[in-house]
Design an enzyme around this catalytic site. Structure first.
Site, PDB file in Angstrom:
ATOM      1  N   ASP A  51      -7.195  -1.480   3.190  1.00  0.00           N
ATOM      2  CA  ASP A  51      -6.375  -0.648   2.296  1.00  0.00           C
ATOM      3  C   ASP A  51      -6.494  -1.142   0.857  1.00  0.00           C
ATOM      4  OD1 ASP A  51      -4.188   1.103   4.041  1.00  0.00           O
ATOM      5  OD2 ASP A  51      -4.698  -0.757   5.058  1.00  0.00           O
ATOM      6  N   THR A 122      -3.593   3.652   9.119  1.00  0.00           N
ATOM      7  CA  THR A 122      -3.727   2.187   9.114  1.00  0.00           C
ATOM      8  C   THR A 122      -3.306   1.581  10.452  1.00  0.00           C
ATOM      9  OG1 THR A 122      -3.388   2.080   6.721  1.00  0.00           O
ATOM     10  CG2 THR A 122      -3.008   0.056   7.960  1.00  0.00           C
TER      11      THR A 122
END
Length: 312
Positions: A51, A122
């Protein structure tokens, strides 16, 4: 090609190149085995090294080439120098060769807002559900999502082993008035209602809204980008998420691609989301999206669900 491509097409071409680089970063972090996971607001709201690196790569690359474009990324990262190997200066020549739709041909950099979700899905990424994972770059003008790029870093991963030389990943893109590319548009078989909804953020409102659609089947998966891909590839007929939780960076790119092929994404009340720079980030009234027959799904949303989700 004597004329310089329109700013929008240059930006989409750059977003495509940087999304491809982002996909490679996401793959490499996974292969390293060092995901660098931190919890943001809880166990269902995670951030990984991928990320962080991808957001730095996308934001720094696009800012360098388009300094006047407003870029809004999901992750709150400290201001710091970005490593040169994270910068992508390339552009997709295929996109630059396409004609910009007339209504966007004279747009200036400062009129455009880019919404970045460096790693959508995620939680699924950390759990090995790799086909749920996408990188999202959405482009908005006048509050409307007009272009989007979605990279699926692990597309084909169950067929192709990960590693050197594997044909892994793909990038989808679209512009309103031009169309969407990088996939084969398909529809769910006639008469079938297949609902795609959240895998890890369900609650009574979500369940009630899904059941009200009278689905023949329900698919629970992660990632807003992944769900919109299901709609345009004929795996699901509607995406129903009757809850806050989704943000503008989750929906901007997918909405642009869906709208480019004639679909529709709104909140649960049927109102459009806006993507101007000053808008609040949360999609408080949920998400309702369909490739076809959006009005049908909208008509099925229970009154109790609508009352529980204040319209933006």
């Amino acid at each position: 090609m004597a004329n310089r491509p329109a700013v929008l097409m240059q930006l989409v071409a750059s977003a495509y190149a940087v999304a491809e680089k982002a996909g490679t970063i996401v793959q490499k972090v996974l292969q390293s085995g060092e995901l660098g996971i931190v919890e943001k607001s809880g166990a269902n709201d995670l951030q990984t090294l991928a990320d962080r690196l991808v957001q730095k790569s996308i934001c720094a690359s696009l800012s360098k080439s388009f300094p006047k474009v407003t870029i809004i990324g999901e992750e709150e990262l400290p201001a710091e120098a970005v490593e040169e190997d994270l910068i992508e200066n390339g552009q997709s020549s295929l996109i630059l060769q396409k004609s910009c739709p007339d209504q966007y041909a004279s747009l200036k950099e400062e009129e455009l807002v880019v919404w970045v979700d460096p790693l959508d899905g995620t939680k699924e990424y950390t759990e090995g559900l790799l086909d749920h994972v996408t990188v999202l770059i959405g482009i908005a003008y006048g509050g409307t999502a007009i272009a989007g790029v979605i990279n699926q870093p692990f597309y084909n991963y169950q067929v192709q082993p990960m590693g050197a030389g594997a044909s892994l990943g793909r990038t989808l893109w679209g512009v309103l008035g031009l169309g969407a590319f990088g996939f084969q548009l398909q529809e769910v078989p006639d008469g079938k209602r297949i609902i795609t909804t959240t895998r890890s953020h369900s609650n009574k409102l979500v369940i009630d809204a899904v059941q009200a659609m009278e689905p023949h089947d329900v698919i629970r998966v992660g990632g807003a980008g992944n769900k919109i891909i299901q709609l345009v590839e004929g795996k699901a007929s509607a995406y129903v998420f009757a809850s806050p939780g989704c943000k503008k960076w989750d929906t901007c790119a997918p909405e642009a691609i869906l709208h480019a092929v004639g679909g529709k994404l709104t909140d649960m009340h049927g109102n459009a989301y806006t993507y101007d720079a000053n808008v609040k980030h949360m999609n408080s009234a949920g998400v309702l999206a369909a490739l076809r027959n959006h009005e049908y799904y909208l008509s099925r949303v229970p009154q109790a669900v609508l009352q529980a989700l204040p319209s933006n």
